[in-house]
Scaffold this motif. Structure first.
Motif, PDB file in Angstrom:
ATOM      1  N   GLU A  24       0.846  -1.186   0.000  1.00  0.00           N
ATOM      2  CA  GLU A  24       0.000   0.000   0.000  1.00  0.00           C
ATOM      3  C   GLU A  24       0.884   1.239   0.000  1.00  0.00           C
ATOM      4  OE1 GLU A  24      -3.689   0.475   2.592  1.00  0.00           O
ATOM      5  OE2 GLU A  24      -2.237   1.849   3.489  1.00  0.00           O
ATOM      6  N   ALA A  42      -0.729  -6.415   1.007  1.00  0.00           N
ATOM      7  CA  ALA A  42      -1.769  -7.396   0.718  1.00  0.00           C
ATOM      8  C   ALA A  42      -1.133  -8.523  -0.074  1.00  0.00           C
ATOM      9  CB  ALA A  42      -2.898  -6.756  -0.078  1.00  0.00           C
ATOM     10  N   ASN A  56      -4.114  -9.467   4.402  1.00  0.00           N
ATOM     11  CA  ASN A  56      -3.672  -8.092   4.612  1.00  0.00           C
ATOM     12  C   ASN A  56      -2.834  -8.030   5.885  1.00  0.00           C
ATOM     13  OD1 ASN A  56      -5.033  -7.221   2.360  1.00  0.00           O
ATOM     14  ND2 ASN A  56      -6.787  -6.440   3.477  1.00  0.00           N
TER      15      ASN A  56
END
Length: 164
Positions: A24, A42, A56
């Motif tokens: 992310e 993820a 995650n």
């Protein structure tokens, strides 16, 4: 742009190519990812039934936290998925699934822009924990053109500490 018009997704996603680890880079605030979380990633794995296992991970207060869920494509494009993090026996409940729409995807599957049709959720993901500023700016501009409000955007720190 009208709030009623759905954001456009990519025409087709090869889900097998999409599998693997994504980091992310940025996100809009959400309750299940606290603002002080770092090292968010993820991990996607295609299952035999065509669904996707979702793992995650994030670091918070020096601890690694992991949530395991499952995603399934809602159409043949592979660009619109629904994700549930409920225990396996409860995943059938329809209103407990979140939308995971792939709005933009680099041709080499190195960068992905993911959002929800209500524009409340947005993630900029990369195969690497760092993304150059030109590429970041390009994908975030795509999000803005699709009607996402980036005034509260969080840029996710990556500390290079392992989350595995």
């Amino acid at each position: 742009m009208s709030d009623h018009q759905e954001p456009a997704t990519v025409a087709r996603v090869d889900l097998a190519r999409y599998m693997g680890t994504w980091y992310e880079i940025a996100r809009l605030p959400m309750r299940f990812e606290p603002e002080d979380a770092t090292d968010i990633s993820a991990h996607y794995a295609l299952q035999d039934d065509g669904k996707v296992e979702v793992r995650n991970r994030m670091r918070r207060n020096c601890e690694v936290e992991e949530a395991v869920g499952e995603a399934s494509a809602v159409d043949d494009s592979g660009s619109r998925l629904e994700v549930s993090f409920l225990p396996e026996g409860l995943r059938w409940i329809p209103f407990t699934r979140g939308d995971y729409w792939i709005l933009a995807l680099a041709p080499d599957y190195s960068v992905s822009l993911v959002g929800s049709p209500d524009r409340r959720y947005l993630w900029l993901l990369s195969r690497e924990p760092r993304l150059d500023e030109t590429t970041r700016t390009h994908y975030l501009a795509l999000a803005e053109r699709q009607g996402f409000d980036l005034t509260r955007l969080i840029h996710t720190p990556h500390t290079r500490q392992p989350t595995a």
